[in-house]
Design a protein around this motif. Structure first.
Motif, short mmCIF file in Angstrom:
data_model
loop_
_atom_site.label_atom_id
_atom_site.label_comp_id
_atom_site.label_asym_id
_atom_site.label_seq_id
_atom_site.Cartn_x
_atom_site.Cartn_y
_atom_site.Cartn_z
N ALA A 1 6.55 -5.32 5.25
CA ALA A 1 6.21 -6.02 4.25
C ALA A 1 4.71 -5.73 4.02
O ALA A 1 3.96 -5.65 2.63
N GLY A 2 3.82 -5.46 4.99
CA GLY A 2 2.37 -5.39 4.88
C GLY A 2 2.34 -3.76 4.36
O GLY A 2 0.71 -3.47 3.80
N HIS A 3 3.25 -3.05 3.96
CA HIS A 3 3.14 -1.80 3.41
C HIS A 3 3.57 -1.61 2.03
O HIS A 3 3.62 -0.44 1.29
N ALA A 4 3.85 -2.85 1.27
CA ALA A 4 4.61 -2.95 0.20
C ALA A 4 3.51 -2.54 -0.89
O ALA A 4 2.42 -3.06 -0.77
N ARG A 5 3.84 -2.01 -1.93
CA ARG A 5 2.86 -1.40 -2.98
C ARG A 5 2.30 -2.63 -3.85
O ARG A 5 1.29 -2.88 -4.45
N THR A 6 3.41 -3.74 -3.87
CA THR A 6 2.71 -5.15 -4.59
C THR A 6 2.99 -6.01 -3.39
O THR A 6 3.95 -6.05 -2.44
N GLU A 7 2.33 -7.26 -3.50
CA GLU A 7 2.34 -8.17 -2.63
C GLU A 7 3.99 -8.70 -2.27
O GLU A 7 4.74 -9.14 -2.89
N VAL A 8 4.28 -8.70 -0.99
CA VAL A 8 5.51 -9.41 -0.40
C VAL A 8 5.02 -10.25 1.01
O VAL A 8 4.49 -9.84 1.74
N ASN A 9 5.69 -11.39 0.53
CA ASN A 9 5.46 -12.43 1.74
C ASN A 9 6.17 -12.09 3.02
O ASN A 9 7.16 -11.97 3.04
#
Lengths: 296, 165
Positions: free
Chosen positions: A127-135
């Motif tokens: 999730a920390g590598h998602a291009r838009t925020e992922v909780n």
């Protein structure tokens, strides 16, 4: 039974799965909200006696090696953190589905739970590598629940693992889920989706469960989350913690690149991080640092 | 009954005890390298997870076996220490590898199984220890066990049963 009869039987079996407690449902809902504090988690947990007891048992287990016994649920929840609390809640609520031997996947008891836990840890890191925020907390919960349907469909897939394996080798199916659909009329992802609707799980969860092998079919707004779960599932399988006969038998959807930025080195670092975190957490659930068979 | 030594991810084991079995579970994209040193009847097995240690040098100290580039040297050092008198370990050494499975429809990034196998071979070849047998790739997760006394290597997977390499 023909395929139609099997499909009816599976759908009936989904309806027969006991509902989760309101405390667990609320906990799952809360983990999906972007702003929430540990105090809210405590407020939910403390009204559920079974869950409180289990959390205190875990926090006082050998794996945590505390000098002094922890008696307060507030203290226990803050020591364990949200993800662990959700994990404990789910293993309590759906232990029957997670922990049983899955003959339909040639998997020993506990294999699915290990796979789900590893996927959850991977999901939070990816999730920390998602291009838009992922909780990250939501990704963790989705990872934990993504294969819920296997606990139900496995009973209808007995004696199929070797046949599916042979058919896969002959390229008769594009992936394992397609083989499940050919036999049952629905796959484990759809079964999990139906179950998550019965359980009234909050909005993003059913989609993440349903489309974790077909992320391109998810609603556009949820694709970053669903691709996160898709990759986390694959990372868990690559690390040797698949469920059983279906390990590594699913397609990678490379369109993830539009939603998740991962270079080769970053993926290697993700795998390393997952392994380290998993060996810590596995100690909590299995009593010692994992050295038991992950899947034989 | 044989004693079983379990090797976890990034770990390795060396044994001369003919009663012992060395086993590692569910390799996935990881690779097991098995060293059979015939002159001294010494067996080593390492469970390598990733090709290069440069991504996390701090792990190397605790668990050099995690990476191909540090793991092979670490296990060979231990084998040399156990299989004294000194001499060329390469002489009489038989090396076999298993694992390195891949994801279906993979891309270059997720190709870790293949990269692990290549990285290991690049290290083993110059040492004169190129693998004589390999059971790698595909989409199956392999479990490996080696009997130290006989050097027999048995692989297994949930749907394929057991087979020898």
């Amino acid at each position: 039974m023909n395929r139609q009869e099997k499909e009816i039987a599976v759908r009936q079996a989904i309806k027969n799965v006991p509902l989760i407690s309101s405390a667990v449902a609320r906990l799952l809902e809360l983990s999906g909200e972007s702003e929430h504090g540990i105090a809210e988690i405590v407020n939910i947990v403390k009204y559920d006696a079974v869950l409180t007891a289990q959390i205190l048992k875990v926090v006082n287990s050998a794996a945590f090696a505390r000098k002094a016994e922890v008696y307060s649920i507030d203290h226990a929840v803050s020591l364990l953190g949200e993800d662990m609390v959700v994990g404990i809640a789910m293993s309590e609520a759906a232990g029957l589905l997670f922990d049983k031997k899955l003959e339909g996947y040639a998997a020993e008891a506990g294999s699915l739970w290990r796979h789900d836990l590893k996927t959850a840890i991977a999901a939070k890191i990816i999730a920390g590598h998602a291009r838009t925020e992922v909780n990250g907390d939501l990704a963790f919960t989705c990872g934990l629940l993504h294969d819920l349907g296997k606990g139900v469909v496995s009973d209808f897939l007995k004696k199929t693992p070797q046949k599916i394996q042979q058919a896969m080798e002959q390229k008769k199916f594009p992936d394992y889920a397609a083989a499940e659909r050919a036999i049952l009329g629905l796959d484990h992802a759809e079964a999990g989706y139906e179950l998550s609707l019965n359980w009234n799980l909050p909005a993003p969860l059913p989609q993440a469960i349903r489309f974790h092998h077909q992320p391109a079919l998810a609603d556009e707004a949820l694709k970053p989350l669903v691709y996160t779960i898709h990759l986390a599932d694959i990372v868990a399988m690559m690390s040797g913690v698949g469920t059983g006969s279906d390990a590594l038998q699913y397609l990678l959807d490379t369109a993830y690149e539009s939603y998740i930025a991962l270079s080769s080195d970053e993926l290697a670092a993700v795998m390393l991080g997952v392994e380290q975190e998993y060996s810590k957490v596995a100690g909590v659930f299995w009593g010692k640092e994992e050295e038991a068979p992950e899947c034989a | 009954m044989a004693k079983t030594k379990i090797v976890g991810v990034g770990e390795f084991a060396v044994s001369k005890d003919p009663e012992e079995v060395i086993k590692t579970f569910a390799l996935g994209s990881c690779v097991a390298v098995i060293f059979l040193h015939k002159p001294t009847r010494t067996v080593g097995l390492i469970h390598v997870a990733l090709p290069e240690s440069s991504i996390s040098p701090e792990i190397v100290r605790d668990r050099p076996g995690y990476f191909a580039d540090t793991g092979i040297h670490a296990i060979l050092q231990k084998m040399a220490a156990i299989a004294m008198p000194p001499g060329s370990l390469a002489q009489g050494m038989v090396v076999k590898i298993a694992g390195g499975a891949n994801v279906m429809d993979t891309n270059n990034t997720f190709n870790i199984g293949k990269r692990n196998v290549l990285a290991l071979k690049k290290i083993l070849w110059p040492l004169g220890m190129g693998p004589v047998t390999e059971d790698v790739g595909g989409n199956i997760s392999r479990t490996v066990s080696v009997s130290v006394g006989t050097g027999k290597i048995v692989l297994s997977s949930p749907t394929k049963g057991e087979w020898e390499i």
